[in-house]
Scaffold this active site. Structure first.
Site, mmCIF file in Angstrom:
data_model
loop_
_atom_site.group_PDB
_atom_site.id
_atom_site.type_symbol
_atom_site.label_atom_id
_atom_site.label_comp_id
_atom_site.label_asym_id
_atom_site.label_seq_id
_atom_site.Cartn_x
_atom_site.Cartn_y
_atom_site.Cartn_z
ATOM 1 N N SER A 40 -6.401 -2.154 -10.594
ATOM 2 C CA SER A 40 -7.702 -1.690 -10.112
ATOM 3 C C SER A 40 -7.575 -0.217 -9.768
ATOM 4 C CB SER A 40 -8.116 -2.476 -8.865
ATOM 5 O OG SER A 40 -9.209 -1.847 -8.202
ATOM 6 N N TYR A 67 -5.802 -4.659 -0.481
ATOM 7 C CA TYR A 67 -6.139 -4.739 -1.901
ATOM 8 C C TYR A 67 -5.548 -3.549 -2.655
ATOM 9 C CZ TYR A 67 -9.004 -5.399 -6.085
ATOM 10 O OH TYR A 67 -9.425 -5.598 -7.380
ATOM 11 N N ALA A 68 -5.631 -2.362 -2.049
ATOM 12 C CA ALA A 68 -5.050 -1.176 -2.673
ATOM 13 C C ALA A 68 -3.546 -1.348 -2.859
ATOM 14 C CB ALA A 68 -5.355 0.059 -1.835
ATOM 15 N N ALA A 69 -2.883 -1.862 -1.833
ATOM 16 C CA ALA A 69 -1.439 -2.062 -1.915
ATOM 17 C C ALA A 69 -1.082 -3.078 -2.994
ATOM 18 C CB ALA A 69 -0.902 -2.522 -0.565
ATOM 19 N N LYS A 129 -2.851 -3.938 -5.710
ATOM 20 C CA LYS A 129 -3.102 -3.435 -7.058
ATOM 21 C C LYS A 129 -2.176 -2.264 -7.406
ATOM 22 C CE LYS A 129 -6.229 -6.337 -8.408
ATOM 23 N NZ LYS A 129 -5.867 -7.336 -9.448
#
Length: 258
Positions: A150, A164-166, A168
């Site tokens: 993402s 979520y950032a971590a 992806k």
């Protein structure tokens, strides 16, 4: 017909980006193994995909599997390899941010349980399916693995949590490392990093945004629209095809230019 005689295992393939990818591959001749954890979605998706395959060489099978259960994953991969003799393509499409109540939570707001849930949901299924198919692809000395990251993993999403950032970001790193490991075995490993994509799961969240918030997202996208599932599926299919035989370790941002 890029996928004639190819056996493709697609996770989370009964809807969303996985479903759009399955439609293209079935139309272009693949034997598509549609993996999902919801029987109702499979019951709807598989007949529809078989119609798309039509009288061509494409075949479609539905498999009810929890992608986060190692035993179920191993059994499914073993069954497919036994029944079809090979696995040419794996698309790891399990993931997302909406498995927690507040997908936009700041790090301060994020409960540890939600952090763990997002990390597991976005990383574990990709690892388990990849781990299971590697011996099959190594025996063949060929294979294509495509993962879903993402733009959150690039730090470019204004509406996603740090968990979520971590997760992806982990997919991007996993893809790169795996490409080095498996390249000598003739296996390509790549990923896509979508921006906001109007799948069945995301569209309700998009529609809850104010018109101003929607307009802001569109305005920051050079192509001036948000993605549909087929936009992502087209790039997945490129990476899974012979057109990308000399591409590995790459994460392609499918973002309309963000």
């Amino acid at each position: 017909m890029r996928f004639t005689n190819k056996v493709a295992v697609l996770t989370a393939a009964a809807n969303g980006i996985g479903r759009a990818t399955a439609e293209i591959m079935a139309h272009e001749g693949a034997t598509v193994i549609v993996v999902d954890n919801h029987q109702g979605r499979l019951d709807e998706a598989v007949p529809a995909l078989r119609k798309i395959a039509g009288k061509g060489p494409g075949r479609v099978e539905g498999k009810l599997v929890d992608a986060l259960d190692a035993a179920q994953v191993d059994r499914l991969v073993a069954d497919v390899a036994r029944d079809h003799g090979r696995i040419d393509i794996l698309v790891n499409a399990v993931g997302g941010s909406t498995v927690i109540d507040n997908p936009q939570a700041t790090t301060e707001q994020l409960a540890f349980a939600d952090w763990q849930k997002l990390i597991a949901f976005n990383l574990d299924g990709t690892f388990l399916f990849t781990h299971a198919v590697i011996p099959v692809m190594k025996r063949q000395r060929s294979g294509k693995i495509v993962n879903l990251a993402s733009i959150a993993g690039r730090g470019l999403s204004v509406n996603s949590s740090s968990a979520y950032a971590a997760a992806k970001g982990g997919i991007i790193a996993f893809t790169r490392k795996l490409a080095y490991e498996l390249g000598p075995e003739g296996i390509n490993v790549n990923a896509i990093a979508p921006s906001v994509t109007l799948t069945e799961r995301i569209r309700p969240h998009w529609e809850k945004r104010s018109q101003a918030a929607q307009a802001e997202e569109i305005e920051r996208t050079p192509l001036r629209r948000v993605a549909e599932a087929v936009d992502q599926a087209n790039v997945i299919c490129f990476l899974a095809s012979a057109d990308a035989d000399f591409v590995t370790g790459l994460t392609i941002d499918v973002t309309g230019g963000i």
